[in-house]
Design an enzyme around this catalytic site. Structure first.
Site, PDB file in Angstrom:
ATOM      1  N   GLU A 167      -3.929  -9.545   3.541  1.00 45.93           N
ATOM      2  CA  GLU A 167      -4.872  -9.342   4.725  1.00 45.93           C
ATOM      3  C   GLU A 167      -5.951 -10.327   5.156  1.00 45.93           C
ATOM      4  O   GLU A 167      -6.284 -10.376   6.287  1.00 45.93           O
ATOM      5  CB  GLU A 167      -5.236  -7.771   4.565  1.00 45.93           C
ATOM      6  CG  GLU A 167      -4.161  -6.564   4.894  1.00 45.93           C
ATOM      7  CD  GLU A 167      -3.590  -6.435   3.805  1.00 45.93           C
ATOM      8  OE1 GLU A 167      -3.580  -6.988   2.665  1.00 45.93           O
ATOM      9  OE2 GLU A 167      -2.895  -5.136   3.758  1.00 45.93           O
TER      10      GLU A 167
ATOM     11  N   GLU B 260       0.857  -1.339   0.011  1.00 42.80           N
ATOM     12  CA  GLU B 260       0.049  -0.037  -0.099  1.00 42.80           C
ATOM     13  C   GLU B 260       0.897   1.444   0.019  1.00 42.80           C
ATOM     14  O   GLU B 260       0.554   2.342  -0.647  1.00 42.80           O
ATOM     15  CB  GLU B 260      -0.917  -0.086   1.449  1.00 42.80           C
ATOM     16  CG  GLU B 260      -2.039  -1.044   0.906  1.00 42.80           C
ATOM     17  CD  GLU B 260      -2.961  -1.318   2.271  1.00 42.80           C
ATOM     18  OE1 GLU B 260      -2.271  -1.668   3.165  1.00 42.80           O
ATOM     19  OE2 GLU B 260      -4.069  -0.937   2.024  1.00 42.80           O
TER      20      GLU B 260
HETATM   21  N1  CAA Z   1       4.180  -7.945  11.849  1.00 42.70           N
HETATM   22  C1  CAA Z   1       5.092  -8.329  12.837  1.00 42.70           C
HETATM   23  N2  CAA Z   1       5.854  -9.575  12.748  1.00 42.70           N
HETATM   24  C2  CAA Z   1       5.978 -10.047  11.568  1.00 42.70           C
HETATM   25  C3  CAA Z   1       5.032  -9.564  10.494  1.00 42.70           C
HETATM   26  C4  CAA Z   1       4.348  -8.566  10.417  1.00 42.70           C
HETATM   27  N3  CAA Z   1       3.525  -8.057   9.501  1.00 42.70           N
HETATM   28  N4  CAA Z   1       5.522 -10.338   9.197  1.00 42.70           N
HETATM   29  C5  CAA Z   1       6.524 -11.279   9.923  1.00 42.70           C
HETATM   30  N5  CAA Z   1       6.769 -11.072  11.085  1.00 42.70           N
HETATM   31  C6  CAA Z   1       7.618 -11.526  12.062  1.00 42.70           C
HETATM   32  C7  CAA Z   1       7.312 -13.117  12.321  1.00 42.70           C
HETATM   33  O1  CAA Z   1       6.625 -13.063  13.224  1.00 42.70           O
HETATM   34  C8  CAA Z   1       8.839 -13.667  12.650  1.00 42.70           C
HETATM   35  O2  CAA Z   1       9.101 -13.423  13.817  1.00 42.70           O
HETATM   36  P1  CAA Z   1      10.046 -14.343  14.928  1.00 42.70           P
HETATM   37  O3  CAA Z   1      11.345 -14.360  14.165  1.00 42.70           O
HETATM   38  O4  CAA Z   1      10.138 -13.473  16.137  1.00 42.70           O
HETATM   39  O5  CAA Z   1       9.209 -15.475  14.892  1.00 42.70           O
HETATM   40  C9  CAA Z   1       9.693 -12.773  11.615  1.00 42.70           C
HETATM   41  O6  CAA Z   1       8.879 -11.808  11.214  1.00 42.70           O
HETATM   42  C10 CAA Z   1      10.108 -13.459  10.260  1.00 42.70           C
HETATM   43  O7  CAA Z   1       8.724 -14.092   9.719  1.00 42.70           O
HETATM   44  P2  CAA Z   1       8.918 -15.501   9.108  1.00 42.70           P
HETATM   45  O8  CAA Z   1       9.523 -16.540   9.687  1.00 42.70           O
HETATM   46  O9  CAA Z   1       7.616 -15.641   8.426  1.00 42.70           O
HETATM   47  O10 CAA Z   1       9.891 -15.237   7.822  1.00 42.70           O
HETATM   48  P3  CAA Z   1       9.827 -15.736   6.233  1.00 42.70           P
HETATM   49  O11 CAA Z   1      11.254 -15.128   5.610  1.00 42.70           O
HETATM   50  O12 CAA Z   1       9.524 -17.036   6.253  1.00 42.70           O
HETATM   51  O13 CAA Z   1       8.653 -14.860   5.505  1.00 42.70           O
HETATM   52  C11 CAA Z   1       7.258 -12.921   5.143  1.00 42.70           C
HETATM   53  C12 CAA Z   1       8.661 -13.346   5.434  1.00 42.70           C
HETATM   54  C13 CAA Z   1       6.805 -13.436   3.741  1.00 42.70           C
HETATM   55  C14 CAA Z   1       7.209 -11.566   5.003  1.00 42.70           C
HETATM   56  C15 CAA Z   1       6.198 -13.501   6.069  1.00 42.70           C
HETATM   57  O14 CAA Z   1       6.648 -13.165   7.564  1.00 42.70           O
HETATM   58  C16 CAA Z   1       4.608 -12.901   5.876  1.00 42.70           C
HETATM   59  O15 CAA Z   1       3.826 -13.529   5.403  1.00 42.70           O
HETATM   60  N6  CAA Z   1       4.572 -11.944   6.637  1.00 42.70           N
HETATM   61  C17 CAA Z   1       3.004 -11.534   7.081  1.00 42.70           C
HETATM   62  C18 CAA Z   1       2.806 -10.323   5.916  1.00 42.70           C
HETATM   63  C19 CAA Z   1       1.571  -9.868   6.041  1.00 42.70           C
HETATM   64  O16 CAA Z   1       0.529 -10.689   6.369  1.00 42.70           O
HETATM   65  N7  CAA Z   1       1.527  -8.451   5.900  1.00 42.70           N
HETATM   66  C20 CAA Z   1       0.108  -7.809   6.031  1.00 42.70           C
HETATM   67  C21 CAA Z   1      -0.129  -7.479   7.371  1.00 42.70           C
HETATM   68  S1  CAA Z   1      -1.752  -6.582   7.616  1.00 42.70           S
HETATM   69  C22 CAA Z   1      -1.560  -5.189   7.085  1.00 42.70           C
HETATM   70  O17 CAA Z   1      -0.595  -4.912   6.433  1.00 42.70           O
HETATM   71  C23 CAA Z   1      -2.679  -4.538   7.205  1.00 42.70           C
HETATM   72  C24 CAA Z   1      -2.668  -3.045   6.404  1.00 42.70           C
HETATM   73  O18 CAA Z   1      -3.111  -3.071   5.295  1.00 42.70           O
HETATM   74  C25 CAA Z   1      -2.499  -1.798   7.181  1.00 42.70           C
END
Ligand code: CAA
Ligand code: NAI
Length: 647
Positions: A123, A103
């Site tokens: 999301e 975004e």
């Molecule tokens: N917020 C907080 N912590 C997050 C995070 C997030 N959005 N995304 C990842 N993390 C943290 C994980 O919990 C993990 O923490 P720990 O090491 O303490 O366990 C660390 O980051 C690494 O994450 P992964 O183990 O998942 O690492 P990866 O390399 O396998 O994957 C990734 C990376 C593809 C970014 C994956 O973490 C992911 O899909 N994250 C979520 C993405 C997501 O859903 N984003 C949307 C959020 S909602 C939003 O954005 C609302 C809005 O419109 C305003």
């Protein structure tokens, strides 16, 4: 400082550095607001690049903040400030641009990404919708149908697809920073592109869009966020951006406080926390070649999964005919992946070359990890382990894919039992994300670490489990299946229980699932256990009687249901059998409501889950939720049975 501004000539490089994934935590949002103002007010700066340090661009909002009161500045305001900038901003994307990250990029004037970058709005998978203008800006950039597809699936797209759909302006082939700087310099004198929220949505077929929306809602099975995404998209298409942004915000805040989103956030973190220390306690042993014994449903799936992850595979079967069938199963799976364009032709050919079949255990002599997937029979499995022990390298880890049997007892068949672990895959093994890593008492920590590292390479969610009948998942499933059988004897009917489970959010009910898996496997297990079953235990014989009548489920056209092709019908013969069994036991059948049925199923799951925790079979309640959600169809948006017991 998690946002820094540094100038290269007249171009500002605004860098976010907020490990691990550059989530837009409050200090990042605040830093961005400052940076936007600085770029605007500094006359020496003519353009700005939004770039990230570390492994990724911004992976979204900070999900950990969602349980706290919102803190200013809010992300939608940062996005608006970016969009209102009078100097061109370019998003330089590597790794993942997800959720709030994408975004932010959509609020920039241009987007560049490395060839390996992934862009998405996930999301919906957290029970939310894009809350910082994504539902409004994305359809204005790439069209409503494509935007809806991305938002409703939550699946990120590769840079190549993003380029084709117009989501990004260019793919960077070498140096992201240098190429984006070059791009910025080239576009310095261009008129500022019109902000996305000021554009109109490209023309599309409204009927086709409505049809797309209907399909999404039908697939949601009780989850609210897909419908909310559709509602927001409709508003984005029909209203002006200001109104649509306000509607998106309202929906986002409503979803954020909904129990469904809380449950989905719970499971998101539970999946990341599970088994984290498994590879920390000891060094995993190096693995290149995987041995698989048994080329049936599971063995072939495990072989395919291993090949797809880049391992060499030695597949062993008991005779030439079985080997030919097993190899064919593996090849068919790889061909399927090729057909669905999940792998390239060249990958496919490499994987085929990496597969070797043999009817001799000597074929296992080079394997670093050997997974046994032969018939579910203790004597057969022990005989296999005794044989493989003779040929396996001394440092090779030996694993069994048993569903229920005592892994410690299987381990006794080899000279060095600590190198034996359980690797309990789920069918189809190359698709299902769950892997139970069964750790017998006294297992060598490096064998355990190797199993966990193997799971990680296969892209599995690996959950550690102790040894007991059925480990975590099958033990809970056996307990609630037994309870469902009590309920049908007491007055419910299979179709009623299945409907209840589907209404709760399971893809299918327990009886439909048994018909799909085949009733004969569990029958064999019950016969095996008959000798040790306490006489005082209530035992429902209906399933045995179905099997005695040759009703093994879908594969025989009859089981709990009658099958006409793929369609299941209630079979009056089964109803009669159920009623006769109740009468034989002098049970007065009574009626059950759906709530009563589901409460009972949940209670039993939770009670068995607690016993599993008390016995140390599972490390944490969250691990049980991860198993039930990823292996047994428990609706993800309900968070799992243990989570439900807490809320
Ligand atoms: N917020 C907080 N912590 C997050 C995070 C997030 N959005 N995304 C990842 N993390 C943290 C994980 O919990 C993990 O923490 P720990 O090491 O303490 O366990 C660390 O980051 C690494 O994450 P992964 O183990 O998942 O690492 P990866 O390399 O396998 O994957 C990734 C990376 C593809 C970014 C994956 O973490 C992911 O899909 N994250 C979520 C993405 C997501 O859903 N984003 C949307 C959020 S909602 C939003 O954005 C609302 C809005 O419109 C305003
Ligand atoms: P299957 O019957 O499809 O395959 C077993 C294969 O093992 C057969 O091809 C057989 O020829 C081969 N085999 C038997 N003895 C052998 C020997 N001595 N040497 C080499 N090959 C031999 O069975 P399936 O379903 O693949 O199950 C295998 C194991 O996986 C069982 O322990 C089962 O409990 C477990 N499992 C099964 C799941 C399923 O959904 N089917 C899920 C998870 C685990």
């Amino acid at each position: 400082m998690c946002v820094t501004v540094h100038s290269e000539d007249t171009i500002a490089l605004v860098e976010i550095n907020n490990p691990p994934v550059n989530a837009t935590s409050q200090p990042v949002r605040q830093g961005l607001m400052r940076a936007i103002a600085q770029v605007e007010h500094d006359p020496a700066i003519r353009s700005a690049i939004l770039i990230c340090a570390g492994r990724s661009f911004v992976a979204g909002a900070d999900i950990r903040e969602f349980d706290k009161p919102p803190m200013e500045p809010h992300l939608p305001d940062v996005a608006l400030a970016l969009e209102a900038a009078t100097k061109p901003w370019i998003a330089a994307i590597h790794g993942a641009a997800l959720g709030g990250g994408l975004e932010l990029a959509l609020s920039c004037h241009y987007r560049m990404a490395t060839a390996t970058a992934k862009l998405g709005l996930p999301e919906v998978t957290l029970g939310l919708l894009p809350g910082a203008g994504g539902t409004v800006r994305l359809p204005r950039l790439i069209g409503a149908p494509q935007a809806l597809k991305m938002m409703a699936s939550g699946k990120p797209v590769e840079a190549q697809v993003a380029h084709e759909t117009g989501l990004i302006d260019a793919i960077v082939l070498t140096d992201l920073r240098a190429e984006t700087l070059e791009f910025a310099r080239t576009h310095l004198t261009d008129p500022l592109p019109v902000a996305l929220s000021k554009r109109s949505v490209p023309d599309h077929d409204p009927d086709a869009l409505e049809q797309q929306i209907r399909k999404i809602i039908a697939k949601a099975r009780g989850q609210k966020s897909p419908k909310a995404v559709c509602d927001a998209l409709r508003t984005a298409v029909l209203s002006d951006a200001t109104e649509a942004l306000a509607a998106e915000r309202r929906l986002f805040l409503k979803l954020k406080s909904d129990p469904q989103s809380k449950a989905l956030r719970h499971i998101f973190f539970a999946e990341r926390a599970v088994g984290k220390d498994l590879t920390k306690r000891a060094e995993p042993r190096p693995i290149e070649t995987i041995g698989v014994i048994g080329g049936g449903t599971m063995g072939a799936g495990i072989a395919a999964a291993s090949l797809l992850a880049g391992f060499r595979v030695a597949l062993i079967e008991r005779d030439g005919g079985a080997l030919t069938s097993g190899m064919e199963r593996v090849r068919k799976t790889l061909a399927g992946s090729l057909q669905r364009e999940l792998i390239t032709q060249s990958d496919h050919d490499t994987f085929i070359d990496a597969l070797n079949g043999s009817t001799s255990y000597d074929g296992l002599s080079q394997s670093d990890l050997i997974v046994e997937a032969v018939f579910e029979d203790m004597d057969v499995k022990r005989a296999v382990f005794t044989e493989l022990d003779k040929v396996a390298k001394p440092q090779a880890v030996l694993a069994t894919n048993t569903s229920y049997l005592d892994v410690a007892q299987i381990a006794q068949a080899v000279e060095d039992p600590p190198r034996v672990i359980g690797l309990h895959f789920f069918s189809p093994a190359h698709i299902m994300k769950l892997l139970e890593l069964v750790i017998p008492p006294g297992a060598d920590p490096s064998a355990v670490a190797t199993g966990a590292a193997f799971g990680k390479r296969l892209g599995k969610i690996t959950v550690p489990a102790g040894v007991c009948d059925g480990f975590i998942g099958n033990r809970i499933m056996s307990a609630y299946r037994r309870e469902c059988e009590y309920m049908i004897e007491d007055g419910a009917l299979p179709a009623q229980i299945d409907e209840t489970m589907r209404n709760f959010g399971f893809p299918m009910g327990i009886f439909e699932m048994q018909d799909l898996a085949g009733l004969d496997i569990a029958w064999a297990m019950r016969k095996r256990r008959a000798r040790t079953r306490p006489a005082s235990e209530r035992y429902v014989e209906i399933a045995d009687k179905l099997c005695e009548a040759g009703r093994f489920g879908r594969k025989t056209g009859r089981g709990w249901y009658l099958y006409d092709g793929n369609t299941a019908q209630v079979d009056p013969e089964v109803t009669t059998l159920i009623e006769a069994e109740a009468a034989r036991k002098n049970i007065t059948r009574c009626s059950f409501t759906q709530d009563e049925i589901m409460d009972q199923i949940l209670l039993i799951m939770q009670r068995e889950g607690q016993a599993i925790l008390d016995e140390g079979i599972a490390a944490r309640p969250d691990d049980i939720d991860v198993v039930m959600v990823n292996g047994y169809g428990f609706p993800r948006w309900r968070g799992g049975p243990m989570f439900m017991s807490k809320v």
